[in-house]
Design an enzyme around this catalytic site. Structure first.
Site, PDB file in Angstrom:
ATOM      1  N   GLU A  90      23.170  28.197  14.019  1.00  0.00           N
ATOM      2  CA  GLU A  90      23.426  28.858  15.177  1.00  0.00           C
ATOM      3  C   GLU A  90      22.872  30.392  14.790  1.00  0.00           C
ATOM      4  O   GLU A  90      23.665  31.189  15.641  1.00  0.00           O
ATOM      5  CB  GLU A  90      24.719  28.844  15.561  1.00  0.00           C
ATOM      6  CG  GLU A  90      25.314  27.453  15.852  1.00  0.00           C
ATOM      7  CD  GLU A  90      24.651  26.532  16.961  1.00  0.00           C
ATOM      8  OE1 GLU A  90      23.974  27.088  17.697  1.00  0.00           O
ATOM      9  OE2 GLU A  90      24.827  25.118  16.988  1.00  0.00           O
ATOM     10  N   CYS A 146      13.785  14.100  26.069  1.00  0.00           N
ATOM     11  CA  CYS A 146      14.262  14.551  27.389  1.00  0.00           C
ATOM     12  C   CYS A 146      15.262  13.556  28.262  1.00  0.00           C
ATOM     13  O   CYS A 146      14.762  12.189  28.240  1.00  0.00           O
ATOM     14  CB  CYS A 146      12.817  14.770  28.398  1.00  0.00           C
ATOM     15  SG  CYS A 146      12.958  14.912  30.125  1.00  0.00           S
ATOM     16  N   CYS A 184      12.153  17.987  28.972  1.00  0.00           N
ATOM     17  CA  CYS A 184      10.784  18.500  28.872  1.00  0.00           C
ATOM     18  C   CYS A 184      10.733  19.697  29.613  1.00  0.00           C
ATOM     19  O   CYS A 184      11.361  19.851  30.594  1.00  0.00           O
ATOM     20  CB  CYS A 184       9.920  17.369  28.741  1.00  0.00           C
ATOM     21  SG  CYS A 184       9.637  16.795  30.615  1.00  0.00           S
TER      22      CYS A 184
HETATM   23 ZN    ZN Z   1      11.152  15.088  30.960  1.00  0.00          ZN
END
Ligand code: ZN
Ligand code: ADP
Length: 201
Positions: A90, A146, A184
């Site tokens: 992180e 995605c 995405c």
């Molecule tokens: Zn997408």
């Protein structure tokens, strides 16, 4: 003259949330432990996914705990002189001083492995990640999937009450009720709060 490969370099694992950065960091730490290196793991205290600490254990029972830190100075204070590998998870939450800290460590002969989200929810560079990527000898950029269309995801979608957060939303939300999705570029949405007003001008 006899040449050997001298230790001491910087590795960065970048990518969006859910891209497997922590998995990869833990994999590298575990392999360093197997190689009997002296390892220390740090992570920003802003990430509380694992509660207070998380543990990296190896087959032979060795375990490495990640120490939560507030600042890069704290890392410098906690690094033991004999440490050969320093892993930092992180990294995007840490102050810009982390650049000097990891440079000093690498010059001293330490292998430094950093993992971090390189872009914020807007898709813009996050914290010191651009500088860290620039000074890294080795870098990997990982992608998630995605959740909308299934293509490789390179963006963090922030949702507040199920709706895309506006551009003006703070970069780091403390104790917020926000949620994140990997998306995405095309499925990513960051509405500007004043878009409606701009259209009227
Ligand atoms: Zn997408
Ligand atoms: P990061 O540190 O980059 O946030 P983690 O290493 O914590 O990622 O988690 C990666 C894991 O998250 C994957 O191995 C997978 O099991 C899970 N995962 C959940 N959602 C997704 C997604 N949308 N795309 C890819 N992996 C996902």
């Amino acid at each position: 003259m006899h040449h050997t490969t001298r230790p001491g370099w910087i590795e960065v694992i970048a990518g969006v949330m859910f891209s497997g950065k922590s998995e990869e960091l833990i994999r590298r730490v575990r392999r360093s432990v197997i190689a009997k290196k002296k390892v220390q793991v740090f992570k920003s205290h802003l990430d509380d996914r694992y509660g207070g600490v998380y543990q990296v254990s190896s087959h032979d029972g060795a375990a490495v705990e990640a120490r939560p830190v507030d600042s890069s100075i704290e890392i410098m204070r906690l690094v033991r002189p004999q440490s050969e590998v320093i892993a930092i998870d992180e990294a995007q939450f840490l102050d810009e001083g982390v650049v000097d800290v990891v440079t000093t460590l690498a010059t001293r002969g330490v292998r430094v492995i950093l993992a971090g989200t390189d872009t914020d929810f807007r898709g813009e560079p996050f914290g010191a990640m651009p500088q860290l990527l620039a000074i890294a000898a080795i870098m990997d950029k990982l992608h998630a999937i995605c959740v909308v269309c299934g293509d490789p995801a390179c963006r963090n979608q922030r949702l507040i009450n199920g709706r895309p957060a506006s551009y003006e939303s703070p970069t780091i939300m403390v104790g917020g009720s926000e949620a994140y999705e990997a998306r995405c570029r095309h499925c990513h949405s960051v509405p500007k709060a004043d878009e409606a007003q701009v259209r009227l001008l």
